[in-house]
Scaffold this motif. Structure first.
Motif, PDB file in Angstrom:
ATOM      1  N   UNK A 104     -18.317  17.349 -55.258  1.00 56.75           N
ATOM      2  CA  UNK A 104     -17.810  16.775 -54.052  1.00 56.75           C
ATOM      3  C   UNK A 104     -18.048  17.796 -52.949  1.00 56.75           C
ATOM      4  N   UNK A 105     -18.708  17.366 -51.897  1.00 58.30           N
ATOM      5  CA  UNK A 105     -19.035  18.264 -50.810  1.00 58.30           C
ATOM      6  C   UNK A 105     -18.479  17.687 -49.522  1.00 58.30           C
ATOM      7  N   UNK A 106     -17.836  18.516 -48.742  1.00 62.04           N
ATOM      8  CA  UNK A 106     -17.307  18.137 -47.439  1.00 62.04           C
ATOM      9  C   UNK A 106     -18.223  18.746 -46.389  1.00 62.04           C
ATOM     10  N   UNK A 107     -18.982  17.921 -45.680  1.00 61.05           N
ATOM     11  CA  UNK A 107     -19.913  18.403 -44.666  1.00 61.05           C
ATOM     12  C   UNK A 107     -19.380  18.066 -43.279  1.00 61.05           C
ATOM     13  N   UNK A 108     -19.408  19.030 -42.398  1.00 60.83           N
ATOM     14  CA  UNK A 108     -18.996  18.815 -41.018  1.00 60.83           C
ATOM     15  C   UNK A 108     -20.200  19.071 -40.132  1.00 60.83           C
ATOM     16  N   UNK A 109     -20.712  18.027 -39.505  1.00 60.23           N
ATOM     17  CA  UNK A 109     -21.896  18.138 -38.665  1.00 60.23           C
ATOM     18  C   UNK A 109     -21.483  17.815 -37.235  1.00 60.23           C
ATOM     19  N   UNK A 110     -21.657  18.774 -36.346  1.00 60.14           N
ATOM     20  CA  UNK A 110     -21.328  18.553 -34.944  1.00 60.14           C
ATOM     21  C   UNK A 110     -22.614  18.492 -34.138  1.00 60.14           C
ATOM     22  N   UNK A 111     -22.614  17.635 -33.139  1.00 56.47           N
ATOM     23  CA  UNK A 111     -23.801  17.534 -32.293  1.00 56.47           C
ATOM     24  C   UNK A 111     -23.473  18.026 -30.886  1.00 56.47           C
ATOM     25  N   UNK A 112     -24.423  17.922 -29.986  1.00 58.39           N
ATOM     26  CA  UNK A 112     -24.257  18.434 -28.622  1.00 58.39           C
ATOM     27  C   UNK A 112     -23.233  17.662 -27.807  1.00 58.39           C
ATOM     28  N   UNK A 113     -22.801  16.506 -28.257  1.00 62.56           N
ATOM     29  CA  UNK A 113     -21.847  15.690 -27.521  1.00 62.56           C
ATOM     30  C   UNK A 113     -20.412  15.981 -27.934  1.00 62.56           C
ATOM     31  N   UNK A 114     -20.219  17.040 -28.742  1.00 62.58           N
ATOM     32  CA  UNK A 114     -18.897  17.396 -29.255  1.00 62.58           C
ATOM     33  C   UNK A 114     -18.278  16.278 -30.087  1.00 62.58           C
ATOM     34  N   UNK A 115     -19.094  15.499 -30.740  1.00 58.86           N
ATOM     35  CA  UNK A 115     -18.626  14.472 -31.662  1.00 58.86           C
ATOM     36  C   UNK A 115     -18.828  15.015 -33.069  1.00 58.86           C
ATOM     37  N   UNK A 116     -17.761  15.089 -33.826  1.00 64.17           N
ATOM     38  CA  UNK A 116     -17.830  15.653 -35.166  1.00 64.17           C
ATOM     39  C   UNK A 116     -18.031  14.534 -36.184  1.00 64.17           C
ATOM     40  N   UNK A 117     -18.994  14.711 -37.059  1.00 62.12           N
ATOM     41  CA  UNK A 117     -19.226  13.790 -38.161  1.00 62.12           C
ATOM     42  C   UNK A 117     -18.881  14.511 -39.454  1.00 62.12           C
ATOM     43  N   UNK A 118     -17.917  13.976 -40.175  1.00 56.76           N
ATOM     44  CA  UNK A 118     -17.540  14.575 -41.448  1.00 56.76           C
ATOM     45  C   UNK A 118     -17.950  13.636 -42.574  1.00 56.76           C
ATOM     46  N   UNK A 119     -18.681  14.181 -43.534  1.00 57.42           N
ATOM     47  CA  UNK A 119     -19.203  13.412 -44.653  1.00 57.42           C
ATOM     48  C   UNK A 119     -18.502  13.834 -45.934  1.00 57.42           C
TER      49      UNK A 119
END
Length: 92
Positions: free
Chosen positions: A1-16
């Motif tokens: 199980x992996x928790x990935x936090x990907x943030x982009x330039x719009x300061x919107x966080x995507x957590x998978x």
């Protein structure tokens, strides 16, 4: 199980939440989402405290209950199931 936090330039966080392996199990027990990955790691998530935007399932065997799908959808989270060769099987 992996928790990935990907943030982009719009300061919107995507957590998978990335589930992989053999024998993945996603179900609801007493109103809580219970997730077991192929390594046997088990996590329990309480309603309104689900920190993920996406659940990605990459495994050869396992199950996701209908109730678990409804639970995840109530939290505005997408479920993507990836085939063994990396191709998208379905996205809910």
């Amino acid at each position: 199980m992996v928790d990935l936090d990907v943030s982009n330039n719009l300061n919107i966080s995507n957590k998978f939440l990335f589930l992989d392996g053999y024998g993945i199990d996603v179900r609801v027990d007493d109103g809580k989402l219970v997730v077991k990955d192929g390594s046997g790691n088990k996590q329990t998530f309480f309603p309104k405290r689900f920190p993920f935007n996406n659940v990605i399932v990459y495994g050869t065997r396992g199950s996701i209950s209908f109730e678990a799908v409804r639970w995840v959808m109530k939290h505005n989270t997408q479920i993507s199931i990836i085939n063994w060769n990396g191709k998208l099987l379905t996205s809910i």
